[in-house]
Motif scaffolding. Sequence first.
Motif, short mmCIF file in Angstrom:
data_model
loop_
_atom_site.label_atom_id
_atom_site.label_comp_id
_atom_site.label_asym_id
_atom_site.label_seq_id
_atom_site.Cartn_x
_atom_site.Cartn_y
_atom_site.Cartn_z
N HIS A 1 34.94 44.64 41.73
CA HIS A 1 33.61 44.22 42.18
C HIS A 1 32.60 44.36 41.05
O HIS A 1 31.76 43.46 40.83
CB HIS A 1 33.19 45.07 43.37
N ALA A 2 32.68 45.46 40.32
CA ALA A 2 31.77 45.68 39.20
C ALA A 2 31.95 44.60 38.13
O ALA A 2 30.97 44.06 37.59
CB ALA A 2 31.99 47.07 38.60
N MET A 3 33.19 44.27 37.81
CA MET A 3 33.44 43.23 36.80
C MET A 3 32.86 41.89 37.23
O MET A 3 32.26 41.17 36.42
CB MET A 3 34.94 43.10 36.56
N LEU B 1 33.23 42.35 27.97
CA LEU B 1 32.37 41.27 28.45
C LEU B 1 32.17 40.29 27.30
O LEU B 1 31.68 40.66 26.22
CB LEU B 1 31.03 41.83 28.92
N LEU B 2 32.57 39.05 27.54
CA LEU B 2 32.62 38.05 26.49
C LEU B 2 31.70 36.86 26.80
O LEU B 2 31.38 36.60 27.97
CB LEU B 2 34.05 37.52 26.32
N ARG B 3 31.33 36.14 25.76
CA ARG B 3 30.55 34.91 25.89
C ARG B 3 31.16 33.84 24.99
O ARG B 3 31.40 34.09 23.80
CB ARG B 3 29.09 35.15 25.50
N ARG B 4 31.45 32.68 25.58
CA ARG B 4 32.00 31.58 24.78
C ARG B 4 30.93 31.06 23.85
O ARG B 4 29.82 30.74 24.27
CB ARG B 4 32.49 30.46 25.71
N ALA C 1 30.24 29.99 28.52
CA ALA C 1 30.98 30.59 29.64
C ALA C 1 31.06 32.11 29.47
O ALA C 1 31.04 32.64 28.35
CB ALA C 1 32.37 30.00 29.73
N ARG C 2 31.14 32.81 30.62
CA ARG C 2 31.22 34.27 30.60
C ARG C 2 32.64 34.72 30.89
O ARG C 2 33.36 34.08 31.67
CB ARG C 2 30.29 34.89 31.65
N GLY C 3 33.02 35.82 30.28
CA GLY C 3 34.34 36.38 30.52
C GLY C 3 34.26 37.88 30.74
O GLY C 3 33.43 38.56 30.13
N ALA C 4 35.11 38.39 31.62
CA ALA C 4 35.24 39.83 31.83
C ALA C 4 36.72 40.13 31.91
O ALA C 4 37.40 39.71 32.85
CB ALA C 4 34.51 40.27 33.10
N LEU C 5 37.23 40.85 30.92
CA LEU C 5 38.64 41.20 30.84
C LEU C 5 38.76 42.72 30.85
O LEU C 5 37.97 43.41 30.22
CB LEU C 5 39.27 40.67 29.55
N ILE C 6 39.76 43.23 31.56
CA ILE C 6 40.00 44.67 31.55
C ILE C 6 41.43 44.91 31.08
O ILE C 6 42.36 44.20 31.46
CB ILE C 6 39.77 45.30 32.94
N GLY D 1 45.26 39.42 43.79
CA GLY D 1 44.03 38.72 44.13
C GLY D 1 42.75 39.53 44.15
O GLY D 1 41.70 39.02 44.55
N THR D 2 42.79 40.79 43.70
CA THR D 2 41.64 41.67 43.86
C THR D 2 40.37 41.11 43.22
O THR D 2 39.31 41.06 43.84
CB THR D 2 41.94 43.06 43.28
N LEU D 3 40.46 40.69 41.96
CA LEU D 3 39.27 40.23 41.25
C LEU D 3 38.65 39.00 41.91
O LEU D 3 37.43 38.94 42.11
CB LEU D 3 39.62 39.90 39.80
N LEU D 4 39.48 38.03 42.25
CA LEU D 4 38.95 36.79 42.79
C LEU D 4 38.40 36.99 44.21
O LEU D 4 37.39 36.39 44.59
CB LEU D 4 40.04 35.73 42.80
N ILE D 5 39.05 37.85 44.98
CA ILE D 5 38.55 38.13 46.34
C ILE D 5 37.20 38.84 46.27
O ILE D 5 36.26 38.48 46.99
CB ILE D 5 39.59 38.97 47.12
N GLU D 6 37.08 39.83 45.41
CA GLU D 6 35.79 40.53 45.28
C GLU D 6 34.71 39.58 44.80
O GLU D 6 33.57 39.63 45.28
CB GLU D 6 35.93 41.73 44.34
#
Length: 372
Positions: free
Chosen positions: A207-209, A366-369, A325-330, A229-234
């Motif tokens: 959820h935080a991501m 946290l990334l930015r294209r 575009a924004r990206g969040a990878l863990i 599916g956790t990330l997409l559901i949140e």
Amino acid sequence: MKRKHRSAKSKSRRRRTEATQSALPAPLYEADVADGLEALAAEEVRRRLQPHVSMEPVALRGAVRFRFGDAPRRLFDLKTVLAVFQLHRLDVPRPRALLGDQHWRALCTAAAAIVHLHPPGAFETFYLSAAGAHTATMQRIAEGMANHLGLRRVQTPDEGHFLMRIRRPPEGSAGWDVLFRLTPRPLSARAWRVCNYPGAMNATVAHAMALLTAPHPDDIVFNPCCGSGTLLIERGLIAPAARLLGCDIEPAVLACARENALAAGLAERIEWEAWDACQTPLPEKSVDVILSDLPFGGLVGSHAENERLYPAFVQEMARIARPGARGALITHEVRLLNTVLEAQTAWRVEQVLKVTLGGLHPRIFLLRRQVW
């Protein structure tokens, strides 16, 4: 005349009682948070609970403390915290004093009030978490509270529905803290998770991501290596999106994700595809947000596999991401991802957050294209 006099005295007493109650400080609460996400959790607490909340000016690792003067049930809706506890600070020299009549009655009343927030039978077991929990005093406290609530004692916190903590104040204040968890399960144990899968992501971190990508209703959101599916559901539960798309190469994992999405009420909004995250059929510059829990090389994958996966993954994500575009990878493979990101120019690293959870220390990138 006497009746009018008594009525006036009754009204006067009621006004004094109401004034005294309004002068009392609001109940004190402490929320467990993934270490590293305290600021984000504090912001959610302020945003969701205003105007009835005031944050306590104390810096705690892995926790957020606040006073809240409205219905405690509202705290059940917090999404970036692991669990919420009601905190009672007692000015006593040692835990034995908690068994004194005044303190004990107050604690029993507070604990029973928490149980009554839930339907009958929601709490069946009791667990005490405390240093020296095996001592005679702590055993008396645990036995007494379990009996008062009519609950069965268990030996591990995962089995405990009603969780009680006793500790010294972490900031070094005098006295002892007694904390009662407000819910039978941690808030991180989402009701939608009907299918569990090894290595599934913690929902509060997911959820935080999603929040960190600044969700917008026009977003096309892609979740490669989607797992269960956790990330997409949140992300879908936070706000609408133009498209929510997840992919994984494991059919069993995708079936699990579909079950969870159905339980979350998002079955019609999320698309699940059996794709290789490094070779997707998506057009160039077609995605606004990329969210991913990359294989750590522990329960899923291996370090040798990740050395091949990560560069190809970052390259493919650069191909499909729109400029800006924004990206969040863990990932727990921090050094590897750092090396891969330093060797390319398509993505700019805007922030790296260290998170501590369950003995692991992954990082959120946290990334930015880049816009060319």
